[in-house]
Write a protein that holds these residues in place. Structure first.
Motif: not given
Length: 436
Positions: A209, A211, A223, A271, A418, A428
């Motif tokens: 993942a 962010p 994510w 999450c 990103q 994650l």
């Protein structure tokens, strides 16, 4: 004769012994790759510069029929005309800067070596290139040999240097590309197909993942889930994994497995942020997709559709996909959001935006890279932001690698960002991301 003469002869013998390798070695190191080779040097330079290199093999489907009607010298002339034709067509196209060389390493057709700067777009860049250029090649060769029917089989493979030399990696990729083109029983294609099915059945993929940062608060907003194949294999590289899945018609199965694994990962770590999951239009337009999604939602009742963004990836056309628009409509009715990836990379993504009116637009890294020193790119960014305002879409800028690029985004009030400047793909977990 004096000893100096025999010393010289001995040195010559040693030198030639290195060239004429034993038979079992020649299977892996054929002379055309062992000798000093401009192709090998070009591939090495491209890989050293951080570019991807793909081997594309174009095989004449009815070569056996041609060989029965042409003399050997005529057949060789045909193959040479094929090489000249493709080189001419390629150099007259928008892809001309991607070409390393067109070669006849493959005796039944052509071997083309391409350098590709953007890892993310490699598969579709090749697919679109072939879709554009192959019909032109067929027309070119038809003008030279109008009394034959000319069709081509195509395969491609990315050169992957794990723990081997560039030479070995080049040869391996070329042989795999040949197998993908020929798709013959008992060929490497069948082995690859079995390997791909095995990966899917055993669920041997890993999710990472990366962010996505809210530029107004400098905090993690979402994510993006990224896929890797079995560790230590050629399939660990997502390029290899998805290109082979696509050529093996297993793309849908692989992407559905990614979705299931993503739901599991979100549940396991708890999450609460938004999560982007990549899908090709082919999968989103598959008739089986919505029933399969409904089953997953039943199995994972904790998943909140309004936290999941289906990201339409790659420069692939949505035209002609019968169920695509209906599936998108059903996704929205369930509360899922839609993002369009790679905006600014080509016409296709802009067309997709006008068709879908997405909730989120992701701006391609080709626009963002060195935007701090390129006023034209900043003007492009402003234009894309204007499009996003017209469609009511949030904007995510991808591929940020330095502070100066991030500063331009903040100045232009881009919503989200990103890239490696913030964090590389990993677990994650918010704790691993050290924001400034």
């Amino acid at each position: 004769m004096n000893s100096g003469f025999w010393d010289m002869q001995f040195r010559r013998i040693k030198k030639w012994n290195k060239l004429f390798l034993p038979h079992h070695k020649l299977r892996y190191y054929p002379p055309k790759f062992v000798l000093r080779d401009p192709v090998l040097e070009g591939v090495y330079r491209a890989l050293s510069n951080g570019q991807q290199v793909a081997v594309v093999v174009i095989s004449t489907s009815n070569l056996r029929e041609l060989s029965q009607q042409l003399e050997l010298n005529q057949l060789n002339e045909y193959k040479e005309e094929l090489r000249i034709g493709f080189k001419h067509i390629f150099e007259d196209s928008v892809y001309k800067n991607d070409l390393l060389v067109v070669h006849d390493y493959y005796s039944d057709g052509l071997t083309i070596f391409l350098k590709i700067n953007d890892e993310k777009q490699s598969v579709m860049q090749i697919e679109n290139m072939l879709k554009t250029l192959t019909p032109k090649l067929e027309r070119w060769i038809y003008t030279k040999y109008p009394y034959f029917n000319h069709t081509f089989d195509i395969g491609y493979m990315f050169i992957e240097r794990l723990h081997c030399t560039t030479q070995d990696a080049l040869y391996t990729a070329q042989q795999q590309a040949v197998a993908m083109a020929e798709k013959r029983i008992q060929s490497r294609y069948i082995e690859t197909l079995i390997e791909m099915r095995d990966i899917i059945q055993k669920r041997e993929i890993t999710l990472l993942a990366q962010p996505i940062i809210d530029l107004s608060t400098n905090k993690i907003k979402a994510w993006e889930v990224l896929t890797r194949g079995p560790k230590g294999t050629v399939f660990e590289n997502p390029l290899q994994l998805f290109s082979l899945a696509r050529q093996s018609n297993l793309n849908y199965d692989l992407e559905l497995l990614v979705l299931e694994k993503a739901f599991k990962l979100i549940n396991r770590v708890g999450c609460l942020d938004d999560v982007f999951i990549n899908f090709t239009p082919l999968t989103l337009g598959n008739k089986r997709f919505i029933p399969a999604l409904n089953k997953l939602l039943t199995n994972f009742p904790e998943i909140k559709p309004n936290k999941i963004i289906f990201e339409v990836t790659e420069r692939d056309s949505i035209e002609g996909l019968t169920f695509f628009h209906d599936n998108i409509k059903q996704l929205r009715q369930k509360g899922f959001r839609i993002a369009v990836d790679d905006t600014g990379a080509g016409y296709s993504s802009l067309h997709t935006i006008s068709e879908l009116l997405p909730d989120i637009i992701k701006i391609d890294r080709s626009v963002i890279q060195d935007i701090d020193t390129n006023k034209v790119k900043e003007s492009m960014l402003k234009g894309l932001i204007l499009i996003a305002k017209e469609t009511g879409s949030l904007v995510v800028a991808e591929g940020i690698e330095k502070k100066e690029e991030a500063d331009v985004l903040v100045r232009n009030q881009v919503d989200l960002a990103q890239g490696y400047f913030y964090a590389k793909p990993g677990t994650l977990e918010k704790e691993r991301v050290a924001l400034l």
